[in-house]
Scaffold this motif. Structure first.
Motif, PDB file in Angstrom:
ATOM      1  N   LEU A 457       0.880  -1.171   0.000  1.00 27.61           N
ATOM      2  CA  LEU A 457       0.000   0.000   0.000  1.00 27.61           C
ATOM      3  C   LEU A 457       0.917   1.220   0.000  1.00 27.61           C
ATOM      4  CD1 LEU A 457      -3.050   0.672   0.135  1.00 27.61           C
ATOM      5  CD2 LEU A 457      -2.833   0.754   2.629  1.00 27.61           C
ATOM      6  N   VAL A 458       1.023   1.898  -1.153  1.00 27.77           N
ATOM      7  CA  VAL A 458       2.119   2.848  -1.374  1.00 27.77           C
ATOM      8  C   VAL A 458       1.585   4.227  -1.761  1.00 27.77           C
ATOM      9  CG1 VAL A 458       4.240   3.272  -2.688  1.00 27.77           C
ATOM     10  CG2 VAL A 458       3.518   0.915  -2.204  1.00 27.77           C
ATOM     11  N   ASP A 459       2.113   5.280  -1.120  1.00 27.36           N
ATOM     12  CA  ASP A 459       1.798   6.655  -1.519  1.00 27.36           C
ATOM     13  C   ASP A 459       2.514   6.955  -2.835  1.00 27.36           C
ATOM     14  OD1 ASP A 459       0.784   9.227  -1.393  1.00 27.36           O
ATOM     15  OD2 ASP A 459       2.488   9.988  -0.241  1.00 27.36           O
ATOM     16  N   VAL A 460       1.885   7.743  -3.684  1.00 22.62           N
ATOM     17  CA  VAL A 460       2.498   8.061  -4.980  1.00 22.62           C
ATOM     18  C   VAL A 460       3.547   9.157  -4.835  1.00 22.62           C
ATOM     19  CG1 VAL A 460       2.093   8.992  -7.289  1.00 22.62           C
ATOM     20  CG2 VAL A 460       0.523   7.303  -6.334  1.00 22.62           C
ATOM     21  N   ILE A 461       3.178  10.269  -4.204  1.00 26.17           N
ATOM     22  CA  ILE A 461       4.083  11.415  -4.123  1.00 26.17           C
ATOM     23  C   ILE A 461       4.794  11.417  -2.786  1.00 26.17           C
ATOM     24  CG2 ILE A 461       4.242  13.934  -4.179  1.00 26.17           C
ATOM     25  CD1 ILE A 461       1.783  13.960  -5.966  1.00 26.17           C
TER      26      ILE A 461
END
Length: 527
Positions: A457-461
């Motif tokens: 589960l990864v943030d883009v920015i």
């Protein structure tokens, strides 16, 4: 000896006059010849095309003395040109020439135009001014194009700002909505506490809708494109508008039967119509008639309304009101976000900005026209659609997934508040998790045990390396673990980039428990 001296010597003297007259007559610039007193002696065809005044009208009918005429209609220009009668060369660049309507001799003079003007004297051997020549280059089209480009750049800059605000605000909302959904899940339905949690969720939803407007302005929202028939969409939307705006207003729908289909997001297109109608309503506080008109138009190359508009077939959708009208200096700013002329508390200043963003994201154009005391017309041009009736452009389809599955999840999020709420939401859903604030930390965990996690589960920015850097690194390790990219700016570019990778989904912030769980399970069970 100058080249022109050589020119006159090389040609018989009796032919020189005819050649020079021909050159002046065919020149693309407007030329006017005056005598030493300012009386008009000659003009060329380009001058007639520019001003609408013929030679006979100027010389025979009006017997115009241009010096006296210019002092009446444009004193500033007259004072500059007067220097040429004293023997000076005069140059006026980026000069706007307009004659007051009540004394203008033609509509073209009343409308005005932009000029680069050069004025020079012709002297006799004694140095006395015999004639004055005015050469005017019409640069109106150039100035209009510059204005369009400037406005486009301005809107792009405002769009970038709006997109950045929306991203940061969505991160804040992610914490609010996440914890509100946790509270609602933990509290007994029907209690005051549960109702309060649901109220927070509802307000967060409304705030999320506002940030989505900002993303639309920035053209960073993701439309769901289908082939839309306006002859079906417009009557339904107008009925909704009529119920919403009140009994003082009447909406007249004028629609061609053979309207081209357009490739559009149906909900966003409805939003355009509603926003324009609300704008028309606000322009007529005492009530009145607004007209919504839709028809097909075609533009040949070189004959489009705007320099940046491609030739081709369009649907022209116009909303017309009979309100107070908009002043020219205000009309130039109507599509700017948060710009409004309404009194405090009425309107957010986003309605027309949203229209502009939606239309631009559909490769369309919007034109605002208004006359003070008469009313306004906002016209949208949408290109003729290319999709078939059943075709649709959308993201990957969802798959059926069990509701109860415990996953091992790696959370990669740099914002500490969002990272904490994600972990708390995962715990509530029954998933196991580990969290890190950076891409390198995530890679270290994956290298240590490649089979440890079921989903990322990864943030883009993120500050140093973004979520896509992690996606590429993981795939380079030949790991097929599914990845959900969380973003506060769910743009078409982000979605398209994600779709180029295997088993990657995009989840727009903010989201509640059920949306988070469904997205993760769909990603996990997809092939």
């Amino acid at each position: 000896m100058s080249p022109w001296k050589g020119f006159t010597h090389a040609i018989p003297e009796e032919e020189v006059r005819d050649i020079l007259e021909g050159l002046i007559a065919c020149a693309p610039f407007a030329v006017m010849l005056l005598d030493a007193k300012g009386n008009v002696i000659a003009i060329n065809q380009a001058h007639t095309d520019l001003t609408g005044l013929t030679f006979d009208r100027i010389v025979h009918d009006l017997k115009m003395n241009f010096r006296d005429y210019l002092k009446k209609v444009n004193p500033m220009a007259a004072s500059e040109i007067e220097r040429a009668f004293k023997g000076e060369y005069v140059e006026l660049t980026d000069f706007y020439y307009q004659v007051p309507k009540e004394i203008a001799l033609t509509e073209k003079l009343a409308k005005g135009f932009w000029l680069n003007s050069r004025v020079f004297p012709i002297k006799d051997p004694d140095g006395k001014v015999r004639y004055v020549v005015l050469i005017n280059e019409d640069i109106t089209a150039k100035k209009e194009l510059e204005s369009i480009l400037l406005q486009t750049q301005k809107m792009e800059s405002v769009g970038l700002l709006a997109g950045g605000i929306a991203h940061d605000f969505n991160n804040i909302l992610a914490g609010i909505m996440g914890y509100a959904s946790l509270l609602a899940a933990a509290l007994k339905p029907g209690t005051e506490e549960h109702d309060a949690a649901m109220t927070i969720l509802d307000v967060a939803d409304r705030a999320a809708a506002l940030t989505n407007h900002l993303l639309t302005i920035a053209r960073k929202s993701v439309p769901s494109i289908t082939s839309v028939k306006l002859q079906e969409l417009l009557p339904r939307t107008i009925k909704f508008v009529e119920r919403s705006i009140g009994p003082k207003y009447r909406v007249e729908l004028q629609m061609a039967d053979d309207l081209f289909p357009v490739d559009a997001d149906k909900a966003q297109l409805e939003q355009v119509v509603v926003n324009l109608c609300i704008n028309a309503r606000d322009a007529m506080p005492k009530g009145g008639l607004m007209v919504v008109r839709a028809t097909n138009v075609s533009f040949e190359p070189g004959k489009t309304l705007l320099p940046t508009m491609p030739a081709g077939d369009y649907v022209e959708l116009a909303v017309i009101d009979h309100g107070a009208g908009i002043a020219p200096d205000v009309l130039d700013r109507v599509f700017e976000p948060f710009f409004t002329t309404k009194e405090l508390g009425r309107g957010s200043g986003l309605g027309l900005a949203v229209v502009y963003g939606i239309v631009k994201s559909h490769r369309g154009f919007v034109v605002a026209q208004s006359k003070v005391g008469v009313g306004s017309q906002f016209t949208v041009y949408l290109p003729k659609g290319k999709l078939g009736a059943e075709e649709k452009v959308e993201s990957k389809e969802a798959v059926m997934a069990p509701e109860k599955v415990a996953l091992n999840v790696l959370v990669v999020e740099d914002d500490p508040v969002v990272r904490r709420v994600l972990c708390d939401m995962l715990a509530r859903l029954g998933h196991r998790f580990e969290a890190t604030s950076e891409v390198q930390g995530a890679l270290n965990l994956l290298v240590a045990d490649t089979a440890r996690f079921d989903l990322l589960l990864v943030d883009v920015i993120m500050p140093e390396r973004d979520g896509f850097d992690l996606v590429e690194a993981v795939r380079a390790m030949n790991l097929e673990v599914p990845i959900v990219l969380c973003t506060g700016m769910n743009s078409p570019e982000t979605v398209a980039r994600a779709q180029r990778h295997r088993r990657v989904r995009v989840l727009a912030k903010p989201f509640d428990l059920s949306v988070l769980n469904n997205t993760m399970l769909n990603a996990y069970f997809s092939n």
